[in-house]
Scaffold this active site. Structure first.
Site, PDB file in Angstrom:
ATOM      1  N   LEU A 232       8.059  22.352   0.047  1.00  0.00           N
ATOM      2  CA  LEU A 232       7.976  21.834   1.404  1.00  0.00           C
ATOM      3  C   LEU A 232       5.819  21.776   1.438  1.00  0.00           C
ATOM      4  CD1 LEU A 232       7.454  20.574   4.729  1.00  0.00           C
ATOM      5  CD2 LEU A 232       7.878  22.602   4.791  1.00  0.00           C
ATOM      6  N   HIS A 233       5.218  22.953   1.352  1.00  0.00           N
ATOM      7  CA  HIS A 233       3.820  22.664   0.698  1.00  0.00           C
ATOM      8  C   HIS A 233       3.277  22.024   0.463  1.00  0.00           C
ATOM      9  CE1 HIS A 233      -0.201  25.106   1.459  1.00  0.00           C
ATOM     10  NE2 HIS A 233       0.353  25.034  -0.039  1.00  0.00           N
ATOM     11  N   ARG A 234       3.745  22.075  -0.943  1.00  0.00           N
ATOM     12  CA  ARG A 234       2.983  21.381  -2.289  1.00  0.00           C
ATOM     13  C   ARG A 234       3.357  19.332  -1.876  1.00  0.00           C
ATOM     14  NH1 ARG A 234       5.259  25.418  -5.033  1.00  0.00           N
ATOM     15  NH2 ARG A 234       7.127  24.011  -5.741  1.00  0.00           N
TER      16      ARG A 234
END
Length: 187
Positions: free
Chosen positions: A28-30
């Site tokens: 999700l962060h990426r």
């Protein structure tokens, strides 16, 4: 923040839930970094302080457009055997709101001393006098193990939930979907 989608981690005999949650949250962060997104927030419906856990569900909150743009990235590739996710749905009518934010702690006096020695050119003895062992903090918050995309360093991301509110507060979210000011729906 009028839409959401929910991602549920499935049990796996080969991987602990904490490992799967870290992998999911890292993906999700990426994706949020790639999209340069500041309009998607997260919540953890099964968040618990005792026992300390994030649970097995992750909710993503935003506009229908923002969530559709995220899901078009196919960022869940590789997690198909480990997750199930809902459609993008409207937030229910009667909800509360809360902030979900990162909380940082000084968990290692020795690491703080090494940093001080490097930054200020001090000896170890000077750093010990400046930063005693009592400076360490023992967090009691749920967390996820992460790896920074910018520094490639591993770290623990502690998650703190704010108090429930009756009204939402607009604002921006970081690339972890967290904010100290902006609220997400809580239901």
């Amino acid at each position: 923040m009028d839409y959401y989608l929910e991602i549920r981690l499935l049990p796996d005999p080969e991987f602990p839930l904490s490992f799967l949650f870290g992998a999911l949250y890292g993906k999700l962060h990426r994706a949020l970094v790639t999209l340069e997104s500041d309009d998607i927030g997260v919540s953890f419906p099964d968040y618990s302080l005792s026992p300390r856990a994030l649970g097995n569900r992750l909710r993503l909150h935003g506009t229908e457009t923002a969530l559709s743009r995220l899901m078009a990235q196919d960022w869940l590739r590789g997690m198909a055997d480990h997750v199930r996710y809902s459609e993008i749905l409207p937030v229910p009518d009667a909800v509360h709101y809360r902030t979900v934010a990162r909380r940082q702690f000084k968990t290692s006096s020795e690491r703080l001393r090494r940093r001080r020695m490097k930054r200020k050119g001090e000896t170890h003895e000077q750093a010990v006098r400046a930063i005693p062992d009592s400076a360490e903090q023992t967090p009691n918050l749920p967390f996820v193990h992460m790896r920074s995309q910018s520094t490639d360093q591993h770290f623990v991301l502690f998650i703190e939930q704010g108090e429930l509110r009756d009204q939402p507060k607009a604002g921006q979210f970081n690339t972890y979907g967290l904010s100290r000011q902006a609220t997400v729906p809580w239901f």
